[in-house]
Design a protein around this motif. Structure first.
Motif, PDB file in Angstrom:
ATOM      1  N   GLY A  90       0.814  -1.209   0.000  1.00  0.00           N
ATOM      2  CA  GLY A  90       0.000   0.000   0.000  1.00  0.00           C
ATOM      3  C   GLY A  90       0.845   1.254   0.000  1.00  0.00           C
ATOM      4  O   GLY A  90       0.483   2.258  -0.646  1.00  0.00           O
ATOM      5  N   TRP A  91       1.979   1.221   0.709  1.00  0.00           N
ATOM      6  CA  TRP A  91       2.890   2.370   0.703  1.00  0.00           C
ATOM      7  C   TRP A  91       3.458   2.591  -0.698  1.00  0.00           C
ATOM      8  O   TRP A  91       3.591   3.733  -1.154  1.00  0.00           O
ATOM      9  CB  TRP A  91       4.009   2.102   1.711  1.00  0.00           C
ATOM     10  CG  TRP A  91       5.059   3.165   1.756  1.00  0.00           C
ATOM     11  CD1 TRP A  91       4.929   4.443   2.235  1.00  0.00           C
ATOM     12  CD2 TRP A  91       6.401   3.037   1.287  1.00  0.00           C
ATOM     13  NE1 TRP A  91       6.113   5.115   2.103  1.00  0.00           N
ATOM     14  CE2 TRP A  91       7.040   4.279   1.529  1.00  0.00           C
ATOM     15  CE3 TRP A  91       7.131   2.000   0.716  1.00  0.00           C
ATOM     16  CZ2 TRP A  91       8.375   4.507   1.189  1.00  0.00           C
ATOM     17  CZ3 TRP A  91       8.458   2.232   0.386  1.00  0.00           C
ATOM     18  CH2 TRP A  91       9.069   3.462   0.617  1.00  0.00           C
ATOM     19  N   VAL A  92       3.779   1.504  -1.406  1.00  0.00           N
ATOM     20  CA  VAL A  92       4.274   1.625  -2.783  1.00  0.00           C
ATOM     21  C   VAL A  92       3.178   2.197  -3.697  1.00  0.00           C
ATOM     22  O   VAL A  92       3.444   3.052  -4.546  1.00  0.00           O
ATOM     23  CB  VAL A  92       4.759   0.246  -3.293  1.00  0.00           C
ATOM     24  CG1 VAL A  92       5.113   0.324  -4.783  1.00  0.00           C
ATOM     25  CG2 VAL A  92       5.960  -0.223  -2.485  1.00  0.00           C
ATOM     26  N   THR A  97       0.818   6.398  -7.147  1.00  0.00           N
ATOM     27  CA  THR A  97      -0.432   7.043  -7.579  1.00  0.00           C
ATOM     28  C   THR A  97      -0.667   8.401  -6.934  1.00  0.00           C
ATOM     29  O   THR A  97      -1.491   9.162  -7.421  1.00  0.00           O
ATOM     30  CB  THR A  97      -1.626   6.129  -7.262  1.00  0.00           C
ATOM     31  OG1 THR A  97      -1.693   5.887  -5.841  1.00  0.00           O
ATOM     32  CG2 THR A  97      -1.479   4.796  -7.974  1.00  0.00           C
ATOM     33  N   ARG A  98       0.001   8.710  -5.827  1.00  0.00           N
ATOM     34  CA  ARG A  98      -0.095  10.002  -5.136  1.00  0.00           C
ATOM     35  C   ARG A  98      -1.549  10.418  -4.879  1.00  0.00           C
ATOM     36  O   ARG A  98      -2.036  11.423  -5.409  1.00  0.00           O
ATOM     37  CB  ARG A  98       0.611  11.095  -5.933  1.00  0.00           C
ATOM     38  CG  ARG A  98       2.092  10.838  -6.131  1.00  0.00           C
ATOM     39  CD  ARG A  98       2.780  11.964  -6.866  1.00  0.00           C
ATOM     40  NE  ARG A  98       4.175  11.678  -7.065  1.00  0.00           N
ATOM     41  CZ  ARG A  98       5.149  11.913  -6.178  1.00  0.00           C
ATOM     42  NH1 ARG A  98       4.813  12.432  -5.000  1.00  0.00           N
ATOM     43  NH2 ARG A  98       6.400  11.622  -6.444  1.00  0.00           N
ATOM     44  N   PRO A 101      -4.251  13.263   0.670  1.00  0.00           N
ATOM     45  CA  PRO A 101      -3.715  12.851   1.985  1.00  0.00           C
ATOM     46  C   PRO A 101      -4.672  11.990   2.804  1.00  0.00           C
ATOM     47  O   PRO A 101      -4.243  11.026   3.451  1.00  0.00           O
ATOM     48  CB  PRO A 101      -3.438  14.197   2.677  1.00  0.00           C
ATOM     49  CG  PRO A 101      -3.203  15.151   1.560  1.00  0.00           C
ATOM     50  CD  PRO A 101      -4.112  14.715   0.449  1.00  0.00           C
ATOM     51  N   HIS A 102      -5.973  12.302   2.772  1.00  0.00           N
ATOM     52  CA  HIS A 102      -6.901  11.535   3.605  1.00  0.00           C
ATOM     53  C   HIS A 102      -7.214  10.157   3.038  1.00  0.00           C
ATOM     54  O   HIS A 102      -7.877   9.350   3.704  1.00  0.00           O
ATOM     55  CB  HIS A 102      -8.208  12.319   3.792  1.00  0.00           C
ATOM     56  CG  HIS A 102      -9.041  12.417   2.563  1.00  0.00           C
ATOM     57  ND1 HIS A 102      -8.761  13.320   1.548  1.00  0.00           N
ATOM     58  CD2 HIS A 102     -10.150  11.742   2.168  1.00  0.00           C
ATOM     59  CE1 HIS A 102      -9.670  13.192   0.590  1.00  0.00           C
ATOM     60  NE2 HIS A 102     -10.519  12.244   0.940  1.00  0.00           N
ATOM     61  N   LEU A 103      -6.726   9.857   1.809  1.00  0.00           N
ATOM     62  CA  LEU A 103      -6.942   8.540   1.206  1.00  0.00           C
ATOM     63  C   LEU A 103      -5.722   7.632   1.315  1.00  0.00           C
ATOM     64  O   LEU A 103      -5.806   6.459   0.954  1.00  0.00           O
ATOM     65  CB  LEU A 103      -7.320   8.694  -0.277  1.00  0.00           C
ATOM     66  CG  LEU A 103      -8.622   9.436  -0.579  1.00  0.00           C
ATOM     67  CD1 LEU A 103      -8.836   9.541  -2.080  1.00  0.00           C
ATOM     68  CD2 LEU A 103      -9.804   8.732   0.071  1.00  0.00           C
ATOM     69  N   MET A 322      -5.341   4.521  -8.690  1.00  0.00           N
ATOM     70  CA  MET A 322      -5.286   4.089  -7.302  1.00  0.00           C
ATOM     71  C   MET A 322      -6.019   2.763  -7.120  1.00  0.00           C
ATOM     72  O   MET A 322      -5.535   1.852  -6.433  1.00  0.00           O
ATOM     73  CB  MET A 322      -5.905   5.169  -6.402  1.00  0.00           C
ATOM     74  CG  MET A 322      -5.816   4.863  -4.919  1.00  0.00           C
ATOM     75  SD  MET A 322      -6.534   6.164  -3.909  1.00  0.00           S
ATOM     76  CE  MET A 322      -8.281   5.904  -4.245  1.00  0.00           C
ATOM     77  N   ILE A 323      -7.190   2.612  -7.764  1.00  0.00           N
ATOM     78  CA  ILE A 323      -7.945   1.361  -7.676  1.00  0.00           C
ATOM     79  C   ILE A 323      -7.168   0.222  -8.334  1.00  0.00           C
ATOM     80  O   ILE A 323      -7.085  -0.886  -7.790  1.00  0.00           O
ATOM     81  CB  ILE A 323      -9.324   1.530  -8.326  1.00  0.00           C
ATOM     82  CG1 ILE A 323     -10.137   2.596  -7.587  1.00  0.00           C
ATOM     83  CG2 ILE A 323     -10.081   0.214  -8.337  1.00  0.00           C
ATOM     84  CD1 ILE A 323     -11.469   2.898  -8.218  1.00  0.00           C
TER      85      ILE A 323
END
Length: 414
Positions: A90-92, A97-98, A101-103, A322-323
């Motif tokens: 998830g960190w990668v 995808t940047r 912040p709240h996501l 992101m998905i």
């Protein structure tokens, strides 16, 4: 056993999940409105507090013994490894995808926490019922399989509320507050008296201060060891209280966790086991009643999943990359790493040679994200629509992904 037969045995449970999910989505339509928001809330409460604890208690009490505890000790470590590797993935995904912040916490949570409750409880018994399964007798397979997935559900609930809940909370709280620049700064003009006193002070000569007054005005620089130690102890206590408050112990000891504790106590304490477990036990009616309640958890959970996923279908608008990143991490990279973890544990004799147990361990790496992540985002009031879209897309892809991975896992352990 042929791959086609294994694929048929693995895809049937997933199709059953899909059908029940479709029924739940249909019941949640505005035209039907049987599983509307209020109905889902009340039904979810009943499942959370009654049906799931009953299911976990009945299955663990029936099959947990001192010998089985020795065999199952690796499962908590296996789930912890899946959470750690998923968090790194998830960190990668966040780096590539940047997202907003709240996501970022939502991405890490979806990659780390799989649905260790509803999906395995549906899939494993259904696989045992298929004629082509490599796990032997249907009733023995179903009994031990429910024990494995019940323990998996209890451990997963602890990790979910201790680890993922706090990651989501910190991510949501890290959103900077927007300061309204249109509001002018509050400035105060000095009055005439203040201006006079200011000018008088500026024009006055230098005044000498006695050393006694200066010593009283300055803070003491003497070191008091007892006071310093007391202040340090108070700080430790304060940080400990803050940490316990952030862990949210009420969520840690969720009903499913309490059900697991009760199941362990009944299964491991011989007098309780002899009095409640088995057809000849004097209090077997209690076990039968708890099992009757627990059997209702599987269909109700699936209906709720389908009703909740309908919201994601209506609110498509989350960043696609992101998905895609979450799907690749959750369904391709994590299961591939999980195969290496479980195979290494088998070679090191950390896992006993039960094909069904190894299948459950492998399955823990290939599950879709936990549905409770949506509940957490609702509690925080941030990212609810994005979470619904992510869950909808992940569960839609799970139809193909779970069928393929279950087929490969059964071939691998069989």
């Amino acid at each position: 056993m042929g791959l086609l037969c294994l694929f048929f045995a693995a895809s049937m449970p997933v199709l059953k999940v899909l059908l029940l999910t479709a029924v739940g989505s249909f019941l949640a339509l505005d035209q039907i409105n049987i599983l509307g928001p209020d109905a889902r809330k009340h039904l979810n409460t009943i499942v959370f507090y009654v049906f799931c604890p009953a299911l976990i208690t009945s299955n663990l009490a029936k099959t947990i013994t001192h010998e089985s505890m020795i065999k199952l000790w690796f499962m908590p470590i296996n789930i912890l490894i899946s959470f750690i590797i998923g968090s790194l993935l998830g960190w990668v995904v966040n780096l590539l995808t940047r997202p907003q912040p709240h996501l970022r916490g939502l991405v890490i949570g979806c990659c780390a926490a799989g649905n260790l409750g509803a999906i395995p409880i549906i899939i494993v018994p259904a696989v045992c019922k298929e004629k082509g399964n490599p796990f032997g007798d249907r009733y023995t397979c179903e009994s031990y399989g429910l024990t494995y997935v019940s323990l998996s559900m209890a451990i997963g609930a602890i990790y979910l509320w201790v680890y993922v809940y706090n990651i989501l909370r910190l991510s949501v709280q890290a959103i900077p507050e927007v300061i309204d620049s249109s509001v002018p700064e509050c400035t105060m003009e000095p009055t005439n008296a203040e201006q006079g006193s200011l000018s008088e002070a500026q024009s006055s000569p230098i005044r000498f201060v006695r050393s006694e007054d200066r010593a009283d005005a300055l803070p003491s620089t003497r070191f008091d060891g007892n006071k310093h130690q007391l202040a340090f102890t108070n700080k430790i206590k304060q940080h400990a209280v803050e940490l316990l408050g952030k862990l949210n112990l009420k969520k840690l000891f969720a009903p499913s966790t309490n059900g697991a504790i009760v199941g362990f106590i009944i299964g491991l304490v011989p007098p309780l086991r002899k009095s409640m477990i088995g057809d000849s036990a004097p209090l077997h009616v209690i076990e039968d009643s708890i099992m009757l309640l627990g059997n209702g958890a599987i269909p109700l959970l699936t209906l709720i999943i389908g009703a909740n996923l309908l919201r994601g279908l209506r609110t498509l608008g989350t960043p696609k990359f992101m998905i895609i990143g979450i799907i690749v991490a959750r369904y391709i990279v994590l299961p591939s790493i999980g195969i290496g973890v479980v195979k290494a544990a088998v070679r090191l004799n950390l896992v006993h040679a039960d094909p069904l147990y190894q299948f459950v361990l492998l399955l823990q790496f290939a599950l879709p994200p936990a549905m409770n992540i949506g509940t957490m985002m609702q509690l925080f009031g941030k990212g609810e629509s994005e979470c619904s879209v992510i869950l909808f897309c992940c569960y839609a892809c799970a139809l193909v992904s779970l069928s393929l991975w279950c087929t490969f896992f059964m071939w691998l352990v069989g």
